[in-house]
Write an enzyme that holds these catalytic residues in place. Sequence first.
Site: not given
Length: 386
Positions: A48, A107, A179, A204
């Site tokens: 992690r 988005y 972004d 994407k």
Amino acid sequence: MNMNNETACVHGAQLFEPVTGAISVPIYQTAPFRHAELGKSTGFDYSRSENPTRKALEQTVALLEHGAYGLAFATGMGAVSAIIKLFPPEAEGAGKKTHCIISEDLYGGTYRLFSEYYAQYGYAFSWVDTSRFSAIEAALRPETKVLFIETPSNPMMKVTDIRACADCIHQTGGYLIVDNTFLTPYFQNPLDLGADFVIHSGSKYLAGHNDTLSGFIVHSNTAFAEPLLKIQRSEGATLSPFDAWLTLRGIKTLSVRMEKHQTNGRRVAAWLQGHPAVEKVFYTGSSDHPQFALSQKQARGHNGMVSFYLKEARMIPSILSNIKLVLFAESLGGVESLITYPLIQTHDAIPEAMRRSTGVNEKLLRLSVGIENPDDIIADLDAAMR
Ligand SMILES: *Cc1c(COP(=O)(O)O)cnc(C)c1O
């Protein structure tokens, strides 16, 4: 080593794995790492916090975005959620909210996260059309902390001037977050234009194959390096080794894919423009796009994202059920062409009034043009639109 864009995509930050010489970064599928003795560590202790596969990817994305620090998350939303936590309302003083200006055409998931969750925790949001600089200036307050933009925007393909935004928000001591999912570092580097943070949905174009999810933050601000790492590691929305590897593998072909998405996007946009059933086409690579000059100035190319209004909304159900090669699915940026109906899919979370003002209406379809032969994409659209 100085590498050009295409070379950096292929080789990444780590040309080979130093222990065995493996060309492909190995998938370190482990949770803990053994310590030799008390106080001795390989630098890794638990996946992690840090994992070698994820680290190779984080360094690669940082290299491509010209940033000093890269952080990988399980999804793009994990990255968006982490970056906004960097500016907690408590730091603003008792009872004060963190004021953020956000692109209104963005988005849908980001809108939902901010308006439904962060708004409850002391954040205040002004939603503006950031492609109009005067709208940003009008929303700016002395205490504005964050300007968060998507450019080109989703799904209306509006272009926002990154450098002007950086200069504007820096005047109030705030930070610009961009972004960059839609153009990727292959075509646009917001940090070079003055942005403080770049975020990505790696699900994407970066990974590019519609087969995995990932998210990134890249920045060069040393003062924020530790606080951001702490958020990433404490919250635990970190990227798994296998998904990190898939994303690394996808990035190797980013340059050829983006060039092909661009050529195909241009072809399909031009074909739609001449189609009698189409009212309007939104594509940043068309020379008649209202911000074409700005795109040429701040980006090195265009993607495969093409939105369009049909003259008649009643054609939409039959197009979506007759389309065969182009798949009716709500994502973008992969090798397969996809078509989306933003009104009820990606932008369902956005309130009616805001959708109206941005232009997301019942006549709008959004295409993510893939890398198939463009004649086949056009033939499929043509048949479905009959
Ligand atoms: C998809 C997307 C996101 C969210 O990313 P996930 O990986 O789906 O969580 C954020 N911003 C943009 C522009 C996107 O397209």
